[in-house]
Scaffold this motif. Structure first.
Motif, PDB file in Angstrom:
ATOM      1  N   CYS A   1       0.446   6.738  -0.411  1.00 51.68           N
ATOM      2  CA  CYS A   1       0.003   5.351  -0.560  1.00 51.68           C
ATOM      3  C   CYS A   1      -0.966   5.253  -1.735  1.00 51.68           C
ATOM      4  CB  CYS A   1      -0.661   4.847   0.723  1.00 51.68           C
ATOM      5  SG  CYS A   1      -2.063   5.846   1.279  1.00 51.68           S
TER       6      CYS A   1
ATOM      7  N   SER B   1       0.818  -1.213   0.000  1.00 52.85           N
ATOM      8  CA  SER B   1       0.000   0.000   0.000  1.00 52.85           C
ATOM      9  C   SER B   1       0.854   1.266   0.000  1.00 52.85           C
ATOM     10  CB  SER B   1      -0.933   0.010   1.216  1.00 52.85           C
ATOM     11  OG  SER B   1      -1.763  -1.130   1.233  1.00 52.85           O
ATOM     12  N   VAL B   2       2.056   1.186   0.575  1.00 53.88           N
ATOM     13  CA  VAL B   2       2.921   2.361   0.703  1.00 53.88           C
ATOM     14  C   VAL B   2       3.761   2.490  -0.561  1.00 53.88           C
ATOM     15  CG1 VAL B   2       4.698   3.488   2.074  1.00 53.88           C
ATOM     16  CG2 VAL B   2       2.968   2.080   3.188  1.00 53.88           C
TER      17      VAL B   2
ATOM     18  N   ALA C   1      -2.028   1.492   5.055  1.00 52.30           N
ATOM     19  CA  ALA C   1      -0.707   2.114   5.219  1.00 52.30           C
ATOM     20  C   ALA C   1      -0.520   2.642   6.638  1.00 52.30           C
ATOM     21  CB  ALA C   1      -0.543   3.241   4.205  1.00 52.30           C
TER      22      ALA C   1
END
Length: 345
Positions: free
Chosen positions: A261, A235-236, A269
Motif C-alpha cells: 500500500c 491506498s492499496v 488498507a
C-alpha cells in the motif's frame, strides 16, 4: 526691609529662570539645523526600512523561483524537502536583514557600533558556552533538513511521539498526532526517527476462521472477496497476497493476507481488506443459513409426504382388510348353515 529685598530677589530669579527656559525651548523649536538633521535621519531610517523589506521580498522570490526550478520532475519527498529548506532560508534571510537594519538605525542615532559589535561577540560566545543545548538543537535541525531525514508532511515517530510533521524550525520540530495533540520536540533530543512516508508500506491482516470450515473453500472465498480492491481503495497498490495458514488451534485457524500500500496508508488498507472479507463472510453465512433452511424445509416436506404416504397406505390396507372381511362373512355363514344341517341329519 531685608526680608522684602530677599523675597523680591527670589521672585526675580524664578522669573529669570522661566524666561531662560522659555528662550531655550524656543531656540530648540526654531533650531532649523536640528530639525533638518532629524528630518534627514527619519528619511534615512524610512529608506533603510523600505530597502530592508524590498530586499527580503526580492530574496524570497529568488528562493521560490530557484526551488521551483529544482523541484520540477522530482519526487514528492524532494519537493517537501525543498519547501522546508526554502522556508528555513527565508527565515535566515529575514533575521539577517532585520539585524542589519537595527544596526543601521542605531548608527543614525550616533551609537558607536564597534563596542556594541564587540560586546555582542563576547555575549554571543558566552551564550554559546552557556546554551549548548540550544546550539545542539540548531545544528541538529540543519542536519535533519539537509540530510532529508524527514520533511513537512511526513508521518514520523521519535521515541514515544508519533504524528505528522507540521513545522521544522531552527530549534524545534512540531508534530500533530492522529488524535489531535501537538507535540513540540527540541531537535537536539531527536536521536532515532522512524519515517512512515518514504517507502511503500505493507498491510498485514490475520483472519480467524472456525476449524470446521474447509481450507480450500475459505481461501477461494477470501480471494474472491479481494477482487478489485485496488479500485475500491486508493491506498492499496496491488492485489493482496493470500499467504495461507499463519497459526492454528483446536477451535480455529488463522489466514494471513499481505498487501502493498501507499506510504502511511497501512491502516486504511487493512480496514478495507477486513471490510471486504467481513462482507464476504456475512454473505456466505447468509447463503449457508438460507441453504440450511431450504434443506430443512425440503426435509420436512419429504417427511410430511412420507407420513402422508404411510397413512394412505394404512388406509388402503384397512380398506383391503374390510373388503376381505366382507367377502369372508357370507362364506362363514354358509359354512355355519351347512354344519348345522349336517348336525341335524
Amino acid at each position: 526691609m531685608i526680608n522684602s529685598l530677599l523675597a523680591a530677589d527670589g521672585v526675580d530669579g524664578v522669573v529669570n529662570d522661566a524666561v531662560r527656559f522659555k528662550d531655550k525651548l524656543w531656540d530648540w523649536f526654531t533650531n532649523t539645523d536640528m530639525w533638518a538633521t532629524v528630518l534627514f535621519s527619519g528619511i534615512r531610517i524610512l529608506i533603510i526600512f523600505i530597502l530592508t523589506r524590498v530586499i527580503i521580498k526580492v530574496v524570497s522570490n529568488v528562493i521560490d523561483r530557484s526551488l521551483e526550478r529544482e523541484t520540477r520532475g522530482r519526487t514528492l519527498v524532494n519537493n517537501r524537502r525543498f519547501s522546508t529548506v526554502g522556508g528555513l532560508m527565508k527565515n535566515v534571510v529575514t533575521f539577517f536583514c532585520n539585524f542589519t537594519m537595527i544596526l543601521l538605525v542605531l548608527s543614525e542615532f550616533n551609537f558607536d557600533l564597534k563596542p556594541l559589535l564587540a560586546g555582542a561577540g563576547v555575549v554571543g560566545l558566552a551564550i554559546g558556552f552557556g546554551a549548548q543545548s540550544l546550539v545542539k538543537d540548531v545544528i541538529t535541525g540543519f542536519f535533519i533538513i539537509f540530510e532529508d531525514q524527514f520533511a513537512v508532511g511526513d508521518v514520523i515517530q521519535s521515541g514515544t511521539y508519533k504524528g505528522t510533521v507540521e513545522m521544522i524550525g531552527l530549534r524545534t520540530t512540531r508534530l500533530l498526532s492522529a488524535t489531535g495533540e501537538v507535540h513540540i520536540i527540541p531537535n537536539g533530543t531527536i536521536v532515532n526517527v522512524t519515517n512512515y512516508s518514504l517507502a511503500n508500506a505493507l498491510a498485514v491482516v490475520d483472519v480467524p476462521v472456525k476449524i470446521e470450515r474447509g481450507l480450500e473453500a475459505t481461501l477461494a472465498l477470501i480471494g474472491e472477496a479481494l477482487q478489485g480492491i485496488e479500485e475500491r481503495s486508493s491506498s492499496v497498490i496491488a492485489y493482496p497476497n493470500i499467504l495461507g495458514i499463519q497459526s492454528m488451534s483446536t477451535s480455529e485457524y488463522v489466514i494471513r493476507i499481505a498487501a502493498n500500500c501507499l506510504p502511511n496508508a497501512r491502516d486504511a488498507a487493512e480496514r478495507q481488506i477486513q471490510n471486504d472479507i467481513k462482507h464476504a463472510l456475512e454473505k456466505q453465512s447468509a447463503l449457508e443459513a438460507a441453504k440450511a433452511e431450504q434443506e430443512a424445509r425440503e426435509q420436512a416436506e419429504r417427511e410430511a409426504r412420507e407420513a402422508e404416504a404411510a397413512r394412505e397406505q394404512e388406509r388402503i390396507e384397512e380398506a383391503r382388510r374390510a373388503r376381505e372381511e366382507q367377502e369372508a362373512s357370507p362364506r362363514r355363514q354358509a359354512a355355519a348353515a351347512q354344519e348345522a344341517e349336517e348336525g341335524e341329519e
